[in-house]
Motif scaffolding. Structure first.
Motif, PDB file in Angstrom:
ATOM      1  N   TRP A 151      17.574  30.390  28.757  1.00 24.95           N
ATOM      2  CA  TRP A 151      16.272  30.160  28.913  1.00 24.95           C
ATOM      3  C   TRP A 151      16.303  29.333  30.521  1.00 24.95           C
ATOM      4  O   TRP A 151      16.967  28.906  30.866  1.00 24.95           O
ATOM      5  CB  TRP A 151      15.619  29.177  27.960  1.00 24.95           C
ATOM      6  N   PHE A 152      15.014  29.844  31.084  1.00 25.33           N
ATOM      7  CA  PHE A 152      14.721  28.956  32.350  1.00 25.33           C
ATOM      8  C   PHE A 152      14.638  27.601  31.876  1.00 25.33           C
ATOM      9  O   PHE A 152      13.829  26.879  31.037  1.00 25.33           O
ATOM     10  CB  PHE A 152      13.406  29.434  32.859  1.00 25.33           C
ATOM     11  N   GLY A 153      15.306  26.646  32.625  1.00 32.04           N
ATOM     12  CA  GLY A 153      15.451  25.236  32.219  1.00 32.04           C
ATOM     13  C   GLY A 153      16.528  24.664  31.338  1.00 32.04           C
ATOM     14  O   GLY A 153      16.709  23.498  31.021  1.00 32.04           O
ATOM     15  N   SER A 156       3.312  34.350  27.573  1.00 32.88           N
ATOM     16  CA  SER A 156       4.081  35.598  28.292  1.00 32.88           C
ATOM     17  C   SER A 156       5.392  35.324  28.415  1.00 32.88           C
ATOM     18  O   SER A 156       5.815  34.263  29.025  1.00 32.88           O
ATOM     19  CB  SER A 156       3.565  35.945  29.558  1.00 32.88           C
ATOM     20  N   TYR A 157       6.153  35.753  27.601  1.00 32.02           N
ATOM     21  CA  TYR A 157       7.677  35.617  27.381  1.00 32.02           C
ATOM     22  C   TYR A 157       8.279  37.046  28.092  1.00 32.02           C
ATOM     23  O   TYR A 157       8.268  38.200  27.825  1.00 32.02           O
ATOM     24  CB  TYR A 157       8.295  35.678  25.868  1.00 32.02           C
ATOM     25  N   SER A 158       9.153  36.672  29.296  1.00 30.83           N
ATOM     26  CA  SER A 158       9.631  37.755  30.089  1.00 30.83           C
ATOM     27  C   SER A 158      11.050  37.633  29.985  1.00 30.83           C
ATOM     28  O   SER A 158      11.681  36.605  30.024  1.00 30.83           O
ATOM     29  CB  SER A 158       9.206  37.578  31.569  1.00 30.83           C
ATOM     30  N   PHE A 159      11.837  38.875  29.759  1.00 29.37           N
ATOM     31  CA  PHE A 159      13.415  39.056  29.482  1.00 29.37           C
ATOM     32  C   PHE A 159      13.824  39.942  30.583  1.00 29.37           C
ATOM     33  O   PHE A 159      13.273  40.992  30.778  1.00 29.37           O
ATOM     34  CB  PHE A 159      13.803  39.352  28.170  1.00 29.37           C
ATOM     35  N   ALA A 211      11.702  25.588  28.460  1.00 26.08           N
ATOM     36  CA  ALA A 211      10.813  26.469  28.807  1.00 26.08           C
ATOM     37  C   ALA A 211       9.494  26.525  28.520  1.00 26.08           C
ATOM     38  O   ALA A 211       8.641  27.126  28.955  1.00 26.08           O
ATOM     39  CB  ALA A 211      11.750  28.014  28.832  1.00 26.08           C
ATOM     40  N   ILE A 212       9.161  26.040  27.240  1.00 20.15           N
ATOM     41  CA  ILE A 212       7.917  25.898  26.769  1.00 20.15           C
ATOM     42  C   ILE A 212       6.960  24.869  26.713  1.00 20.15           C
ATOM     43  O   ILE A 212       5.868  24.628  26.606  1.00 20.15           O
ATOM     44  CB  ILE A 212       7.944  26.466  25.215  1.00 20.15           C
ATOM     45  N   THR A 213       7.708  23.770  27.118  1.00 20.15           N
ATOM     46  CA  THR A 213       7.154  22.228  27.089  1.00 20.15           C
ATOM     47  C   THR A 213       6.122  22.542  28.322  1.00 20.15           C
ATOM     48  O   THR A 213       6.266  22.647  29.421  1.00 20.15           O
ATOM     49  CB  THR A 213       8.248  21.200  27.418  1.00 20.15           C
ATOM     50  N   GLY A 214       4.999  21.987  27.849  1.00 15.37           N
ATOM     51  CA  GLY A 214       3.758  21.999  28.879  1.00 15.37           C
ATOM     52  C   GLY A 214       3.321  23.475  29.268  1.00 15.37           C
ATOM     53  O   GLY A 214       2.259  23.279  30.227  1.00 15.37           O
TER      54      GLY A 214
END
Length: 404
Positions: A355-357, A375-378, A363-366
């Motif tokens: 995950w990013f971060g 939107s979840y991009s892979f 990745a989802i915080t805030g």
């Protein structure tokens, strides 16, 4: 009738043996000469007058009634598979052989026994073989009989066998044709199947090709120089061209809004004016995408009740897909509770998401929302290069959210 005067005869070797004025029979022995004989009855030899159409034939010691010989005897056979020999009686040198209506030259068969004809090439089976045997006795003068010379199409047509009264021709071999051809016409130099036409529905031409076609103004037309399957046309609905190709096509002048379906296209520079990508609607917590069916790589997940799993199948595993990356997206529609896509499987193999971060939480915080769209991009990157297994892919994940 003149009467004979009775009296002493000066000689005893006359031809008339006896005659009576009251008799109708004249008996003759020796050699007698007559002028201007008129016969009111029949002529007999021995005890018979012969039959209609017969003639008097010398047998060396006299004459006898004989029938004129048959000029031509026809023998028709249906060839068997690989058959070459046909039993038939004939006078050597006076026989013609036809296969499916086409006359063979003398070099294409052997006819020296008088009892059988042997073809140089075996029959496929089912051909009609006509063997015409001619009598060597002439039955006419001044060319009135049938010649044993080779019969050309012009000779046959001259005998009345035109197309209007049922002339059938099987295979015609010629170095060139003059005039108009109808039906199906073919031309080839060294080709298995090849045809040529100028204005034809389907027409083909080949120089050294297995299957190749050429036409000027044709619905379907093809051309090849040395190609397996190749086509070319000037003004054709479907037209293809290749010089030295297995399968190759080229066409100009596509107009309107044609639908073109292709499999794999490899280009070095793509310049697209507009594009639209297909999406897949999913109602629930499991998203399934098939990479190689054209179903699209974007899923919209509505009414999820928990965390979402993305399953991607149909990912190529052959060498043509080496060093390629993958890209997928899942758009989540949240109605009260924020849901996340937390797992991904590639061709059934679970992959850990980087995950990013550093984590899903980071990745989802805030970023995500409980009422709106996230939107979840892979992106799957192949760090090994080989596409033989999806274990070689590392999946990178990022989140964009709070769309409302």
């Amino acid at each position: 009738m003149a009467k004979l005067v009775s009296g002493r005869l000066p000689r005893l070797n006359v031809g008339i043996a006896s005659y009576s004025e009251n008799q109708t029979t004249l008996s003759v022995v020796g050699i007698s000469s007559f002028s201007n004989i008129v016969l009111n009855g029949s002529v007999s030899t021995g005890t018979t007058t012969g039959t209609s159409g017969q003639y008097l034939k010398s047998v060396g010691i006299g004459v006898t009634w004989a029938s004129f010989p048959t000029l031509r005897t026809g023998n028709v056979f249906t060839a068997g598979v690989a058959q070459t020999s046909f039993a038939v009686s004939y006078n050597v040198g006076f026989v013609d052989v036809y296969i499916n209506g086409v006359r063979l030259t003398d070099s294409e068969f052997t006819g020296t026994s008088g009892t059988s004809i042997v073809l140089n090439e075996s029959c496929f089976g089912g051909e009609t073989v006509d063997i015409l045997a001619y009598n060597t006795t002439s039955t006419g003068s001044g060319g009135g009989g049938i010649s044993t010379e080779s019969q050309t199409l012009n000779n046959v047509l001259g005998l009345g066998n035109t197309s209007s009264n049922g002339m059938s021709v099987g295979v015609i071999t010629a170095t060139s044709f003059v005039g108009n051809l109808t039906g199906t016409a073919t031309y080839a130099t060294n080709a298995g199947i090849a045809t040529f036409a100028t204005t034809a529905g389907i027409a083909t031409y080949a120089t050294n090709a297995g299957i190749a076609t050429y036409a000027t103004n044709a619905g379907i037309a093809t051309f090849a120089t040395t190609a397996g399957i190749a086509t070319y046309a000037t003004n054709a609905g479907i037209a293809t061209y290749a010089t030295n190709a297995g399968i190759a096509t080229n066409a100009q002048g596509l107009t309107g809004t044609p639908n073109i379906s292709v499999g794999i296209v490899t280009v070095t520079d793509s310049r697209i004016q507009s594009v639209a990508e297909k999406t897949t609607l999913v109602n629930g917590n499991t998203v399934s995408l098939v990479y190689n069916t054209g179903g699209g790589n974007i899923a919209i997940c509505t009414n999820p009740s928990g965390d979402i799993t993305l399953n991607v199948t149909g990912i190529p595993t052959d060498s043509t897909f080496d060093n390629y990356s993958l890209a997928f997206s899942v758009i989540v529609s949240n109605t009260g509770t924020a849901r996340s896509c937390t797992a991904i499987n590639l061709n059934g193999l679970s992959r850990t998401i980087k995950w990013f971060g550093g984590s899903l939480a980071a990745a989802i915080t805030g970023v995500t929302t409980s009422n709106g769209y996230d939107s979840y991009s892979f992106t799957g990157i192949n760090t090994v290069g080989s596409a033989s297994t999806t274990a070689n892919y590392i999946v990178l994940g990022s989140v964009n959210g709070s769309y409302r």
